[in-house]
Design an enzyme around this catalytic site. Sequence first.
Site, mmCIF file in Angstrom:
data_model
loop_
_atom_site.group_PDB
_atom_site.id
_atom_site.type_symbol
_atom_site.label_atom_id
_atom_site.label_comp_id
_atom_site.label_asym_id
_atom_site.label_seq_id
_atom_site.Cartn_x
_atom_site.Cartn_y
_atom_site.Cartn_z
ATOM 1 N N HIS A 44 21.189 41.305 13.772
ATOM 2 C CA HIS A 44 22.359 41.756 13.018
ATOM 3 C C HIS A 44 22.683 43.216 13.320
ATOM 4 C CE1 HIS A 44 25.048 39.679 10.519
ATOM 5 N NE2 HIS A 44 24.577 39.946 9.319
ATOM 6 N N ASN A 82 27.148 43.469 4.359
ATOM 7 C CA ASN A 82 28.102 42.761 3.495
ATOM 8 C C ASN A 82 29.186 43.649 2.906
ATOM 9 O OD1 ASN A 82 26.387 40.679 4.049
ATOM 10 N ND2 ASN A 82 25.876 40.213 1.927
ATOM 11 N N ASP A 131 27.597 41.811 16.006
ATOM 12 C CA ASP A 131 26.833 40.715 16.589
ATOM 13 C C ASP A 131 27.624 39.416 16.454
ATOM 14 O OD1 ASP A 131 26.148 41.241 13.707
ATOM 15 O OD2 ASP A 131 25.245 39.259 13.920
ATOM 16 N N ASN A 142 29.751 38.199 7.553
ATOM 17 C CA ASN A 142 30.009 38.899 6.291
ATOM 18 C C ASN A 142 30.541 40.307 6.488
ATOM 19 O OD1 ASN A 142 29.225 36.747 4.649
ATOM 20 N ND2 ASN A 142 27.077 37.333 4.715
#
Length: 205
Positions: A20, A69, A94, A115
């Site tokens: 991530h 997020n 990513d 997200n």
Amino acid sequence: MISLIAFLGNMGREYERTRHNAAWIAADRLDICAGISWQHKFRGLYGRFPATVTGGQAVHALKPETYMNLSGEAVGELAQFFKIPPAEILIVHDELELPSAAISLKWSGGLGGHNGLRSVKAALGTADFWRLRIGIGRPGGKKSSSAEHPDIAGYVLSSFSQEEFTLLDTALPKLNPLFTALITERKEPQALLPAWTKILPGISA
């Protein structure tokens, strides 16, 4: 021309080598980012690309420290402060739908369940911004408790393998000329693709 490049990721040592954080890994490896003096601002690490790199144009860089997020909170705050329209924003992130270390430059479109992108869209009020997607592939043998559903959350928060890091170390330096073109040429990024796909076959729209 791009006026803001935001590299999405998660802060904290435990996330440094995770999939991530592919965009933060890229920012640390790209020569074009070497001259940025990062400072804590706009809910993240903020800086400007040196004028010697941008031809005197003001081009901003941001690594949100809100966690993935809530990335849009940082991007939105900076964009509002400098009055940067969404069409001049490039989000580096990513991408599950691309093989490891594959690169794709994309305009607008769906969010792919990401997200960070969802948060950016909410903050900007539109999905009409640029994305530079860094492939991380989908989980192979890593499954959740249900054999039919891969553990996506666990996968993106797990560390790259050494083989994957080797692929990134090979692919990322080749992006320096592309980033230079994106922040210096007064063209729509899409107009750069035909030439760059010939130079870097791994780049796609």
